[in-house]
Motif scaffolding. Structure first.
Motif, PDB file in Angstrom:
ATOM      1  N   VAL A  54      -9.459   7.402   2.331  1.00 58.03           N
ATOM      2  CA  VAL A  54      -8.561   6.413   1.739  1.00 58.03           C
ATOM      3  C   VAL A  54      -7.148   6.710   2.228  1.00 58.03           C
ATOM      4  O   VAL A  54      -6.699   7.852   2.188  1.00 58.03           O
ATOM      5  CB  VAL A  54      -8.612   6.441   0.195  1.00 58.03           C
ATOM      6  N   TRP A  55      -6.484   5.674   2.688  1.00 54.25           N
ATOM      7  CA  TRP A  55      -5.139   5.784   3.236  1.00 54.25           C
ATOM      8  C   TRP A  55      -4.196   4.829   2.514  1.00 54.25           C
ATOM      9  O   TRP A  55      -4.631   3.832   1.941  1.00 54.25           O
ATOM     10  CB  TRP A  55      -5.144   5.394   4.718  1.00 54.25           C
ATOM     11  N   VAL A  56      -2.921   5.127   2.581  1.00 53.17           N
ATOM     12  CA  VAL A  56      -1.884   4.177   2.195  1.00 53.17           C
ATOM     13  C   VAL A  56      -1.432   3.514   3.485  1.00 53.17           C
ATOM     14  O   VAL A  56      -1.231   4.179   4.500  1.00 53.17           O
ATOM     15  CB  VAL A  56      -0.687   4.878   1.508  1.00 53.17           C
ATOM     16  N   GLY A  57      -1.291   2.214   3.430  1.00 53.17           N
ATOM     17  CA  GLY A  57      -0.789   1.463   4.561  1.00 53.17           C
ATOM     18  C   GLY A  57       0.254   0.476   4.083  1.00 53.17           C
ATOM     19  O   GLY A  57       0.641   0.489   2.907  1.00 53.17           O
ATOM     20  N   LYS A  58       0.708  -0.374   4.976  1.00 57.72           N
ATOM     21  CA  LYS A  58       1.683  -1.412   4.625  1.00 57.72           C
ATOM     22  C   LYS A  58       1.321  -2.703   5.342  1.00 57.72           C
ATOM     23  O   LYS A  58       0.815  -2.674   6.463  1.00 57.72           O
ATOM     24  CB  LYS A  58       3.101  -1.003   5.045  1.00 57.72           C
ATOM     25  N   VAL A  59       1.620  -3.817   4.679  1.00 59.19           N
ATOM     26  CA  VAL A  59       1.535  -5.108   5.348  1.00 59.19           C
ATOM     27  C   VAL A  59       2.667  -5.106   6.373  1.00 59.19           C
ATOM     28  O   VAL A  59       3.829  -4.900   6.009  1.00 59.19           O
ATOM     29  CB  VAL A  59       1.714  -6.276   4.345  1.00 59.19           C
ATOM     30  N   ALA A  60       2.342  -5.296   7.640  1.00 60.80           N
ATOM     31  CA  ALA A  60       3.356  -5.199   8.700  1.00 60.80           C
ATOM     32  C   ALA A  60       4.500  -6.188   8.489  1.00 60.80           C
ATOM     33  O   ALA A  60       5.662  -5.847   8.697  1.00 60.80           O
ATOM     34  CB  ALA A  60       2.709  -5.423  10.064  1.00 60.80           C
ATOM     35  N   ALA A  61       4.197  -7.390   8.041  1.00 64.20           N
ATOM     36  CA  ALA A  61       5.224  -8.428   7.906  1.00 64.20           C
ATOM     37  C   ALA A  61       6.160  -8.209   6.726  1.00 64.20           C
ATOM     38  O   ALA A  61       7.333  -8.560   6.789  1.00 64.20           O
ATOM     39  CB  ALA A  61       4.562  -9.800   7.780  1.00 64.20           C
ATOM     40  N   THR A  62       5.645  -7.613   5.626  1.00 68.19           N
ATOM     41  CA  THR A  62       6.453  -7.506   4.398  1.00 68.19           C
ATOM     42  C   THR A  62       6.751  -6.081   3.960  1.00 68.19           C
ATOM     43  O   THR A  62       7.534  -5.875   3.044  1.00 68.19           O
ATOM     44  CB  THR A  62       5.730  -8.208   3.233  1.00 68.19           C
TER      45      THR A  62
END
Length: 118
Positions: A54-62
């Motif tokens: 399980v990773w933390v990621g981000k929506v690239a656009a926001t």
């Protein structure tokens, strides 16, 4: 109380196949992708289990944070696609409170990837 301690240890025992997977080196996976579905950037690993990471990621656009589950396509117990299907079923027609929103499911390299709200 004693009964609470006993129930904590007996309710969710670690399955034997998880222990075997960890001891046999199955947890050593290829390098994870840096981008998922062209829209989500990986940031850091926050957990692992016998079925994947399980990773933390981000929506690239926001830059909104998301949770990303990864499952090696070579693993013996494929669970992630089933989990994604369950989330889809639970969200139809209206996603109940407490059920994570499924944002993406697909494959990147050697991994099945599921992106959910964090």
């Amino acid at each position: 109380p004693r009964w609470a301690q006993e129930s904590r240890t007996s309710v969710h025992p670690v399955p034997q196949f998880c222990l075997l997977a960890a001891s046999s080196g199955m947890s050593r996976n290829p390098k994870p992708p840096v981008k998922i579905g062209g829209a989500y950037d990986m940031e850091r690993k926050i957990g692992a289990g016998c079925f994947g990471d399980v990773w933390v990621g981000k929506v690239a656009a926001t830059q909104q944070p998301v949770a990303v589950k990864l499952e090696n396509i070579g693993s013996q117990a494929q669970q992630l696609e089933h989990e994604a299907n369950v989330l889809r079923l639970l969200a139809d027609p209206n996603r109940p409170q407490g059920v994570a929103e499924l944002l993406h499911f697909g494959q990147e390299g050697r991994y099945r990837c599921m992106v959910m709200e964090l």
